[in-house]
Write an enzyme that holds these catalytic residues in place. Sequence first.
Site, PDB file in Angstrom:
ATOM      1  N   HIS A 280      -6.384 -32.647 -24.090  1.00 26.98           N
ATOM      2  CA  HIS A 280      -6.317 -33.473 -25.298  1.00 26.98           C
ATOM      3  C   HIS A 280      -6.288 -34.931 -24.857  1.00 26.98           C
ATOM      4  O   HIS A 280      -6.291 -35.220 -23.655  1.00 26.98           O
ATOM      5  CB  HIS A 280      -5.109 -33.104 -26.156  1.00 26.98           C
ATOM      6  CG  HIS A 280      -3.781 -33.384 -25.532  1.00 26.98           C
ATOM      7  ND1 HIS A 280      -3.321 -32.716 -24.411  1.00 26.98           N
ATOM      8  CD2 HIS A 280      -2.800 -34.280 -25.854  1.00 26.98           C
ATOM      9  CE1 HIS A 280      -2.117 -33.174 -24.087  1.00 26.98           C
ATOM     10  NE2 HIS A 280      -1.790 -34.131 -24.932  1.00 26.98           N
TER      11      HIS A 280
ATOM     12  N   HIS B  72      -3.962 -37.534 -25.565  1.00 20.78           N
ATOM     13  CA  HIS B  72      -2.787 -38.383 -25.432  1.00 20.78           C
ATOM     14  C   HIS B  72      -2.899 -39.119 -24.099  1.00 20.78           C
ATOM     15  O   HIS B  72      -3.425 -38.583 -23.113  1.00 20.78           O
ATOM     16  CB  HIS B  72      -1.500 -37.558 -25.509  1.00 20.78           C
ATOM     17  CG  HIS B  72      -1.094 -37.239 -26.914  1.00 20.78           C
ATOM     18  ND1 HIS B  72      -0.417 -36.088 -27.269  1.00 20.78           N
ATOM     19  CD2 HIS B  72      -1.271 -37.927 -28.079  1.00 20.78           C
ATOM     20  CE1 HIS B  72      -0.192 -36.081 -28.571  1.00 20.78           C
ATOM     21  NE2 HIS B  72      -0.701 -37.186 -29.088  1.00 20.78           N
TER      22      HIS B  72
ATOM     23  N   ASP C 133      -1.141 -39.904 -21.583  1.00 18.95           N
ATOM     24  CA  ASP C 133      -0.639 -39.404 -20.297  1.00 18.95           C
ATOM     25  C   ASP C 133      -1.521 -38.318 -19.691  1.00 18.95           C
ATOM     26  O   ASP C 133      -1.294 -37.899 -18.555  1.00 18.95           O
ATOM     27  CB  ASP C 133       0.804 -38.892 -20.443  1.00 18.95           C
ATOM     28  CG  ASP C 133       0.966 -37.801 -21.487  1.00 18.95           C
ATOM     29  OD1 ASP C 133       0.405 -37.941 -22.585  1.00 18.95           O
ATOM     30  OD2 ASP C 133       1.673 -36.811 -21.214  1.00 18.95           O
ATOM     31  N   HIS C 134      -2.535 -37.887 -20.434  1.00 25.23           N
ATOM     32  CA  HIS C 134      -3.408 -36.826 -19.928  1.00 25.23           C
ATOM     33  C   HIS C 134      -4.806 -37.306 -19.546  1.00 25.23           C
ATOM     34  O   HIS C 134      -5.556 -36.528 -18.957  1.00 25.23           O
ATOM     35  CB  HIS C 134      -3.530 -35.701 -20.961  1.00 25.23           C
ATOM     36  CG  HIS C 134      -2.280 -34.889 -21.092  1.00 25.23           C
ATOM     37  ND1 HIS C 134      -2.145 -33.635 -20.545  1.00 25.23           N
ATOM     38  CD2 HIS C 134      -1.093 -35.161 -21.690  1.00 25.23           C
ATOM     39  CE1 HIS C 134      -0.933 -33.165 -20.811  1.00 25.23           C
ATOM     40  NE2 HIS C 134      -0.280 -34.073 -21.502  1.00 25.23           N
TER      41      HIS C 134
ATOM     42  N   HIS D 217      -0.940 -28.307 -30.990  1.00 22.21           N
ATOM     43  CA  HIS D 217      -0.294 -29.568 -30.618  1.00 22.21           C
ATOM     44  C   HIS D 217      -0.409 -30.535 -31.801  1.00 22.21           C
ATOM     45  O   HIS D 217      -0.921 -30.174 -32.864  1.00 22.21           O
ATOM     46  CB  HIS D 217      -0.937 -30.115 -29.349  1.00 22.21           C
ATOM     47  CG  HIS D 217      -0.144 -31.190 -28.668  1.00 22.21           C
ATOM     48  ND1 HIS D 217       1.236 -31.153 -28.559  1.00 22.21           N
ATOM     49  CD2 HIS D 217      -0.536 -32.349 -28.059  1.00 22.21           C
ATOM     50  CE1 HIS D 217       1.648 -32.223 -27.905  1.00 22.21           C
ATOM     51  NE2 HIS D 217       0.594 -32.975 -27.606  1.00 22.21           N
TER      52      HIS D 217
ATOM     53  N   ASP E 270      -0.759 -29.053 -23.583  1.00 21.92           N
ATOM     54  CA  ASP E 270       0.413 -29.294 -24.430  1.00 21.92           C
ATOM     55  C   ASP E 270       0.301 -28.447 -25.691  1.00 21.92           C
ATOM     56  O   ASP E 270      -0.700 -28.526 -26.412  1.00 21.92           O
ATOM     57  CB  ASP E 270       0.499 -30.769 -24.821  1.00 21.92           C
ATOM     58  CG  ASP E 270       0.910 -31.659 -23.663  1.00 21.92           C
ATOM     59  OD1 ASP E 270       0.962 -31.160 -22.525  1.00 21.92           O
ATOM     60  OD2 ASP E 270       1.180 -32.851 -23.905  1.00 21.92           O
TER      61      ASP E 270
ATOM     62  N   HIS F 273       4.778 -29.869 -16.728  1.00 24.51           N
ATOM     63  CA  HIS F 273       4.931 -30.826 -17.832  1.00 24.51           C
ATOM     64  C   HIS F 273       6.396 -30.910 -18.260  1.00 24.51           C
ATOM     65  O   HIS F 273       6.767 -30.598 -19.377  1.00 24.51           O
ATOM     66  CB  HIS F 273       4.037 -30.410 -19.012  1.00 24.51           C
ATOM     67  CG  HIS F 273       3.779 -31.514 -19.991  1.00 24.51           C
ATOM     68  ND1 HIS F 273       4.558 -31.705 -21.109  1.00 24.51           N
ATOM     69  CD2 HIS F 273       2.834 -32.484 -20.028  1.00 24.51           C
ATOM     70  CE1 HIS F 273       4.092 -32.732 -21.799  1.00 24.51           C
ATOM     71  NE2 HIS F 273       3.037 -33.229 -21.152  1.00 24.51           N
TER      72      HIS F 273
END
EC number: 3.1.26.11
Length: 307
Positions: A62, A64, A66-67, A139, A210, A268
């Site tokens: 996805h 976000h 941080d990914h 998510h 996530d 994670h």
Amino acid sequence: MSLLRLTFLGTSAAQPTLHRNLSGLAVKAHSDLLLFDCGEGSQRQMVRYGTGFTVDAVFFTHFHADHYLGIIGFLRTLGMTGRSEPIHLYGPPSAKRLLHQAVHLGVESMSFPVEIHELKDGDVVPRKGYAVHAVGVDHRINALGYALVEDDRPGRFNLDVARSLGVPEGPSFGKLQRGEPVTLEDGRTVKPEDVLGAPRPGRRLVISGDTRPCPALVKAAKDADLLVHESTFSDDEQERAVETRHSTAREAARVAREAGARRLVLTHLSSRHDTDPSKLLTQAREEYQGPVEVAFDGFTVELPLRD
């Protein structure tokens, strides 16, 4: 032997810590090198853990920050290596818009093609000897898990049967083992199924991304050799897990148990569990009786072939 090896580049949730980088997982699958997510700092982790930079494809769970923000610097580093081969970037809807921006950030032009592909639940990316299946998960935004599923291997070669059929030892044995028929000097044809046992199933690796626990992930992880599942929170943070659409370690373990996965690795982690994930491990083991481990940066797993 066909290699299937995982190197965890980053195992922290949301923000880096002194001990854990943001999300990133390198998978050596046969002759390919794949990345699943590419959080900030992933390329340094690749240097640190010796994965190499010859990445064939990146699969984003996805978008976000941080990914995926690590892809910006990583692509520029690839350009400085003189790469000319294309790289393929995959992700859920919005991949083309967001990754196009990432590709064009910075002054330098790319020395190699960057191909961006959007995936949805049920899509399959075929590769040589295996395929990557997209799994819709639960998510806060569009998100995917991934199942890397190997092709079945030929069954075991029955030497006694081959000899009894008059197959000469040498190259003919190899052809039959590769699934090719052999014509003997007397004109008879020996087929692979004459000398091979039942096909042996390929390995299955499932990566949750996530997510909350969800039926689609249980289905994808059925009899998986390894389930890599996020475990951001512990039992006492259950309300927070529901609110943020993440999972607790116990919930991750329940997915593994319901799926009949053969092994579970948790990743994670919230910064609260950065240096001491023992609570997560204990809670997971109460729910799932198979092997379970908590990943750390640099943690490596090599999956053996199935018999």
